[in-house]
Design an enzyme around this catalytic site. Sequence first.
Site, short mmCIF file in Angstrom:
data_model
loop_
_atom_site.label_atom_id
_atom_site.label_comp_id
_atom_site.label_asym_id
_atom_site.label_seq_id
_atom_site.Cartn_x
_atom_site.Cartn_y
_atom_site.Cartn_z
N PRO A 129 -0.72 -3.47 5.58
CA PRO A 129 0.52 -4.02 5.01
C PRO A 129 0.30 -5.36 4.31
CG PRO A 129 0.83 -3.38 7.33
CD PRO A 129 -0.63 -3.30 7.04
N GLU A 163 -1.86 -2.66 16.28
CA GLU A 163 -1.25 -3.78 15.55
C GLU A 163 -2.14 -4.30 14.43
OE1 GLU A 163 2.07 -4.82 16.07
OE2 GLU A 163 1.85 -2.91 17.12
N ARG A 208 -7.55 13.06 -8.59
CA ARG A 208 -6.95 13.75 -9.75
C ARG A 208 -7.25 13.06 -11.07
NH1 ARG A 208 -2.33 12.49 -11.32
NH2 ARG A 208 -1.49 14.56 -11.59
N ASP A 216 -3.72 11.14 -21.61
CA ASP A 216 -3.93 10.44 -22.89
C ASP A 216 -2.60 10.18 -23.58
OD1 ASP A 216 -6.50 10.82 -22.28
OD2 ASP A 216 -6.93 12.30 -23.83
C1 9D3 Z 1 4.18 -5.12 9.57
C2 9D3 Z 1 4.30 -4.52 10.92
N1 9D3 Z 1 3.44 -5.22 11.91
C3 9D3 Z 1 4.34 -6.20 12.56
C4 9D3 Z 1 3.95 -6.66 13.89
C5 9D3 Z 1 2.87 -4.27 12.87
C6 9D3 Z 1 2.15 -3.15 12.21
C7 9D3 Z 1 2.77 -1.92 12.05
C8 9D3 Z 1 2.10 -0.86 11.46
C9 9D3 Z 1 0.86 -3.32 11.76
C10 9D3 Z 1 0.18 -2.26 11.17
C11 9D3 Z 1 0.80 -1.02 11.04
C12 9D3 Z 1 0.08 0.12 10.44
N2 9D3 Z 1 0.22 0.18 8.96
C13 9D3 Z 1 -0.80 0.54 8.21
O1 9D3 Z 1 -1.86 0.84 8.71
C14 9D3 Z 1 -0.65 0.55 6.77
C15 9D3 Z 1 0.46 0.31 5.92
C16 9D3 Z 1 1.85 0.03 6.20
O2 9D3 Z 1 2.31 -0.03 7.33
N3 9D3 Z 1 2.66 -0.19 5.12
C17 9D3 Z 1 2.25 -0.13 3.84
N4 9D3 Z 1 0.99 0.15 3.54
C18 9D3 Z 1 0.13 0.37 4.57
S1 9D3 Z 1 -1.48 0.71 4.40
C19 9D3 Z 1 -1.77 0.80 6.01
#
Ligand code: 9D3
Length: 244
Positions: free
Chosen positions: A89, A116, A154, A169
């Site tokens: 995230p 986490e 793709r 293209d």
């Molecule tokens: C932002 C949430 N975090 C707050 C304590 C905890 C948390 C939740 C879920 C930390 C990591 C995750 C797992 N998320 C991913 O692995 C992830 C992800 C996502 O949650 N949102 C957007 N893109 C991605 S890419 C990998």
Amino acid sequence: MRFDVITLFPEMVLQAASCGVTGKAIENDIVSLTVWNPRDYTHDKHKTVDDRPFGGGQGMVMKYQPLHDAVMAAKVDAKPDCKVVYLSPQGKQITQSLLQEASELSQLILVAGRYEGLDERFIQRDCDEEWSLGDYVISGGELAALIVIDGITRLLPNVLGNEQSALQDSHSDGLLDYPQFTRPEVIDEMAVPDVLLSGNHALISRWRMKQALGRTWQKRPDLLNKKTLSAEQERLLAQFKEVD
Ligand code: 9D3
């Protein structure tokens, strides 16, 4: 192109990637997909991949060593242009142009986190980039890794048929798709637009461009603002705004 995914759920990644376009690309040796489970790189009896966060707080953190050893295994025989990407995230948001650039690499090692997050020292030392799907929360990186693999695959030569070069293209780049119809010609009094039955290909491609521009203007004006339109496109969009 070579994809390696570091994941606690290898079967999830292999199953999903075996379907459709990615599955065909793997069968045809256009891409390879190898999964690496950090659990296989543990040394304790319980195969521990996570531990409690220093400082306290909610949930668990993935340990450095099993992740590091899994990435090292994936890097055996890696070329210099191999990149390690942590899906998280905190990453930069994935776009078509990011995928386009990545499709030029020979190898991408995708790290899917669970719990986490990962020990920060693994991110610092072992990862080159951090990519996100966007500002919403999912439970782990596997689906994000699959999206990256699908989106890049793709783009590779010989993966899609004729459609590809034509579509990629084309001037319709950066616009939403025009509406599509197939048989029957009428469904409950909803008829297919006459122009599509006309057989006049110049007329049809102008109508499609007008629809693509019009729909983008209606649904995603932010995309239009980023684009420079040709004189012809400006005219078609003006026409759409008048009538449709
Ligand atoms: C932002 C949430 N975090 C707050 C304590 C905890 C948390 C939740 C879920 C930390 C990591 C995750 C797992 N998320 C991913 O692995 C992830 C992800 C996502 O949650 N949102 C957007 N893109 C991605 S890419 C990998």
